[in-house]
Design an enzyme around this catalytic site. Structure first.
Site, PDB file in Angstrom:
ATOM      1  N   GLY A 116       0.758  -1.246   0.000  1.00 37.08           N
ATOM      2  CA  GLY A 116       0.000   0.000   0.000  1.00 37.08           C
ATOM      3  C   GLY A 116       0.785   1.290   0.000  1.00 37.08           C
ATOM      4  O   GLY A 116       0.202   2.358  -0.209  1.00 37.08           O
ATOM      5  N   GLY A 155       3.360  -3.667  -3.849  1.00 31.05           N
ATOM      6  CA  GLY A 155       3.171  -3.854  -5.282  1.00 31.05           C
ATOM      7  C   GLY A 155       3.604  -2.595  -6.015  1.00 31.05           C
ATOM      8  O   GLY A 155       4.688  -2.507  -6.585  1.00 31.05           O
ATOM      9  N   ARG A 205      -6.539   3.320 -15.259  1.00 36.28           N
ATOM     10  CA  ARG A 205      -6.537   4.053 -13.987  1.00 36.28           C
ATOM     11  C   ARG A 205      -7.198   5.434 -14.085  1.00 36.28           C
ATOM     12  O   ARG A 205      -7.964   5.812 -13.205  1.00 36.28           O
ATOM     13  CB  ARG A 205      -5.117   4.182 -13.427  1.00 36.28           C
ATOM     14  CG  ARG A 205      -4.429   2.823 -13.170  1.00 36.28           C
ATOM     15  CD  ARG A 205      -3.144   2.933 -12.354  1.00 36.28           C
ATOM     16  NE  ARG A 205      -3.438   3.294 -10.986  1.00 36.28           N
ATOM     17  CZ  ARG A 205      -3.277   4.474 -10.465  1.00 36.28           C
ATOM     18  NH1 ARG A 205      -2.772   5.463 -11.201  1.00 36.28           N
ATOM     19  NH2 ARG A 205      -3.601   4.710  -9.227  1.00 36.28           N
ATOM     20  N   TYR A 235     -10.324   5.676 -11.705  1.00 33.62           N
ATOM     21  CA  TYR A 235     -10.107   6.401 -10.443  1.00 33.62           C
ATOM     22  C   TYR A 235      -9.867   7.891 -10.652  1.00 33.62           C
ATOM     23  O   TYR A 235      -9.452   8.578  -9.711  1.00 33.62           O
ATOM     24  CB  TYR A 235      -8.865   5.875  -9.709  1.00 33.62           C
ATOM     25  CG  TYR A 235      -8.702   4.385  -9.633  1.00 33.62           C
ATOM     26  CD1 TYR A 235      -9.585   3.602  -8.898  1.00 33.62           C
ATOM     27  CD2 TYR A 235      -7.644   3.760 -10.280  1.00 33.62           C
ATOM     28  CE1 TYR A 235      -9.398   2.224  -8.819  1.00 33.62           C
ATOM     29  CE2 TYR A 235      -7.455   2.391 -10.193  1.00 33.62           C
ATOM     30  CZ  TYR A 235      -8.342   1.627  -9.469  1.00 33.62           C
ATOM     31  OH  TYR A 235      -8.150   0.279  -9.395  1.00 33.62           O
ATOM     32  N   CYS A 288     -14.491   3.936 -27.890  1.00 29.82           N
ATOM     33  CA  CYS A 288     -15.764   4.649 -28.019  1.00 29.82           C
ATOM     34  C   CYS A 288     -16.457   4.820 -26.680  1.00 29.82           C
ATOM     35  O   CYS A 288     -17.474   4.175 -26.388  1.00 29.82           O
ATOM     36  CB  CYS A 288     -16.650   3.904 -29.005  1.00 29.82           C
ATOM     37  SG  CYS A 288     -15.858   3.848 -30.599  1.00 29.82           S
ATOM     38  N   GLU A 289     -15.895   5.633 -25.835  1.00 34.39           N
ATOM     39  CA  GLU A 289     -16.447   5.964 -24.516  1.00 34.39           C
ATOM     40  C   GLU A 289     -15.937   7.352 -24.171  1.00 34.39           C
ATOM     41  O   GLU A 289     -14.746   7.628 -24.357  1.00 34.39           O
ATOM     42  CB  GLU A 289     -15.866   5.044 -23.417  1.00 34.39           C
ATOM     43  CG  GLU A 289     -16.135   3.600 -23.550  1.00 34.39           C
ATOM     44  CD  GLU A 289     -17.155   3.081 -22.543  1.00 34.39           C
ATOM     45  OE1 GLU A 289     -17.693   3.864 -21.739  1.00 34.39           O
ATOM     46  OE2 GLU A 289     -17.402   1.879 -22.606  1.00 34.39           O
TER      47      GLU A 289
HETATM   48  N1  LLP Z   1      -1.702  -7.010  -0.601  1.00 41.12           N
HETATM   49  C1  LLP Z   1      -3.020  -7.090  -0.803  1.00 41.12           C
HETATM   50  C2  LLP Z   1      -3.809  -8.053  -0.025  1.00 41.12           C
HETATM   51  C3  LLP Z   1      -3.627  -6.263  -1.767  1.00 41.12           C
HETATM   52  O1  LLP Z   1      -4.938  -6.338  -1.943  1.00 41.12           O
HETATM   53  C4  LLP Z   1      -2.837  -5.343  -2.501  1.00 41.12           C
HETATM   54  C5  LLP Z   1      -3.441  -4.462  -3.489  1.00 41.12           C
HETATM   55  C6  LLP Z   1      -1.452  -5.307  -2.250  1.00 41.12           C
HETATM   56  C7  LLP Z   1      -0.922  -6.148  -1.294  1.00 41.12           C
HETATM   57  C8  LLP Z   1      -0.530  -4.383  -2.984  1.00 41.12           C
HETATM   58  O2  LLP Z   1      -0.847  -3.047  -2.749  1.00 41.12           O
HETATM   59  P1  LLP Z   1       0.113  -1.883  -3.305  1.00 41.12           P
HETATM   60  O3  LLP Z   1       1.413  -2.007  -2.565  1.00 41.12           O
HETATM   61  O4  LLP Z   1       0.304  -2.110  -4.757  1.00 41.12           O
HETATM   62  O5  LLP Z   1      -0.627  -0.652  -3.024  1.00 41.12           O
HETATM   63  N2  LLP Z   1      -5.767  -0.970  -9.088  1.00 41.12           N
HETATM   64  C9  LLP Z   1      -5.508   0.010  -8.053  1.00 41.12           C
HETATM   65  C10 LLP Z   1      -4.802  -0.571  -6.873  1.00 41.12           C
HETATM   66  C11 LLP Z   1      -5.519  -1.762  -6.260  1.00 41.12           C
HETATM   67  C12 LLP Z   1      -4.763  -2.411  -5.139  1.00 41.12           C
HETATM   68  C13 LLP Z   1      -5.385  -3.694  -4.758  1.00 41.12           C
HETATM   69  N3  LLP Z   1      -4.698  -4.416  -3.730  1.00 41.12           N
HETATM   70  C14 LLP Z   1      -4.752   1.178  -8.671  1.00 41.12           C
HETATM   71  O6  LLP Z   1      -4.481   1.151  -9.866  1.00 41.12           O
HETATM   72  O7  LLP Z   1      -4.472   2.164  -7.996  1.00 41.12           O
END
Ligand code: LLP
Length: 427
Positions: A252, A288, A325, A329, A355-356
């Site tokens: 996160g 991530g 994204r 968002y 087409c959106e």
């Molecule tokens: N662990 C779990 C259980 C998760 O659900 C996630 C992300 C991570 C780790 C990794 O989180 P990060 O370090 O990447 O923030 N699609 C969205 C982000 C969705 C994140 C979902 N879960 C975006 O593009 O901002």
């Protein structure tokens, strides 16, 4: 963007490769990653914790080093997984598909944690057979399903309960996960009950506790709060004789897309280790975005400039299906001309051919551009390619990894025929 992206010799480069060379060889739209930026992000995380933990007084000798479990969903390209695996990374997966990718990329299943609210019996079975490190359990029915599946296989499943610490990370509502109103995890108040239930299961072995409070978090306080709440439970469990081996704080941590000021990994590590103190458990993380977000960009070409009565549009060959994204968002990604021009800037919305009306990549940007120019959509390494689709029957983009002066195609652009390969006509 990472320092591996630079403007030298009048053109934007990734490491030593000018982006025109990438476009010439592989076409557009193309995701471009920097090997050095990926490696650098991983190493920075690892060394921030090594330094911070090294300063904790009376840390037990032989206390295990933290385990980084890269969240595969951010970018699951095999070359990226393989790079992380070579540095000793573990992986956070949310599906059997991600597990298969980790294995195909040479990742070690014994360093894999499995998150997600909807794990199927088949997925549990595959992960048990692979011998993963831990199942992050998100509900009572999941606990019971895992007990049954492990029993059928004659195995014992290592489990952790994903606890919802109910702290607000102040990020976009779609990517907040640790509140009581979210579908994820188990309420803090219910967690003890789940651990007691797990203790009574013959085919489960309790190994840890975990949480994940959200994504693109730019403050440090929610992490300290979440960890405190988790550690309360660790102590309550210990008092009942349930001694945990690891504490997983999820991922996160945010990155800079425009003017955000996310905490540095050093500050993050210092805060976490201060709260964690000299406990003997192994710390586990699931980053991530932080590992890949600023290590990649989306290279696209301007197809048309279309002036309008209210705004001007730069219509490019990448679209919401490549990078969703912004549409999903209202996320901000910087737009950089690959070969900057001089002249009077005009205001543009950068949009794709889909087409959106929601198909936009950037809004109200002052740019000096002409038809045929290349643009880099920055900070697109995380949740770019991994969330892409074939909407409008558009083949997905190619992916190219830059390594010094070398370009490696790590995923070929899809061919149109591939897109309807599995479809058939009625007899
Ligand atoms: N662990 C779990 C259980 C998760 O659900 C996630 C992300 C991570 C780790 C990794 O989180 P990060 O370090 O990447 O923030 N699609 C969205 C982000 C969705 C994140 C979902 N879960 C975006 O593009 O901002």
């Amino acid at each position: 963007m990472d320092a591996m992206f630079n403007l030298r010799g009048g053109a934007l480069r990734v490491e030593d490769v000018p982006l025109q060379a990438v476009a010439e060889r592989f076409g557009t739209p193309t995701y471009v990653y920097s090997r050095a930026a990926l490696t650098g992000a991983y190493r920075a995380f690892e060394s921030a914790f090594a330094d911070a933990l090294g300063q904790v007084p009376s840390r037990p000798a032989g206390a295990p080093a933290p385990l980084v479990c890269y969240a595969v969903k951010a970018n699951p390209n095999l070359a990226i997984l393989n790079l992380f695996a070579r540095m000793g990374s573990g992986f956070d997966i949310v599906s059997a598909g991600e597990l298969a990718r980790v294995v195909a990329a040479g990742g070690d299943p014994s360093r894999v944690v499995f998150s997600g609210v909807g794990k199927s019996a088949e997925e549990l079975k595959l992960a048990l057979e692979a011998g993963i490190l831990c199942f992050n359990i998100e509900s009572i029915p999941e606990l019971h399903r895992l007990e049954r599946v492990a029993g059928e296989l004659g195995k014992v499943a290592p489990v952790s309960i994903r606890v919802n610490p109910d702290v607000n990370p102040n990020t976009h509502p779609y990517i907040t996960t640790g509140l009581n109103e979210n579908k994820f995890g188990v309420n803090h108040a219910d967690a003890l009950g789940l651990y007691r239930a797990a203790r009574g299961c013959r085919h489960l072995r309790i190994t840890g506790i975990d949480c994940h409070i959200g994504s693109q978090i730019t403050e440090i306080a929610p992490y300290a709060d979440a960890l405190e709440r988790i550690l309360e439970l660790v102590d309550l469990l210990a008092a009942e004789g349930i001694v945990l081996e690891h504490v997983d704080l999820g991922g996160g941590l945010g990155i800079r897309y425009s003017d955000e000021c996310p905490p540095s990994v050093d500050d993050y590590a210092a805060t976490i280790t201060r709260v964690f103190g000299n406990r003997p458990q192994r710390l586990v993380f699931e980053p991530g975005r932080l590992m890949v977000g600023n290590a990649g960009l989306l290279l696209t070409r301007v197809e048309y400039l279309k002036p309008g009565p209210v705004k001007n549009f730069a219509i490019v060959d990448a679209a919401m299906n490549d990078l969703m994204r912004p549409a999903l968002y209202e996320a901000y990604h910087e737009v950089l001309p690959v070969v900057p021009r001089t002249g009077d800037a005009q205001w543009y919305d950068v949009v794709g051919p889909v087409c959106e009306s929601g198909d936009w990549l950037a809004r109200n940007r002052a740019l000096v551009i002409a038809e045929g120019d290349l643009l880099a959509i920055a900070s697109a390494g995380a949740y770019g390619m991994s969330m892409s689709s074939n909407y409008n029957t558009r083949p997905r983009a190619a992916e190219v990894m830059i390594d010094g002066a070398d370009m490696h195609e790590v995923r070929a652009r899809e061919r149109i025929e591939q897109l309807f390969e599995g479809e058939s006509l009625l007899p």
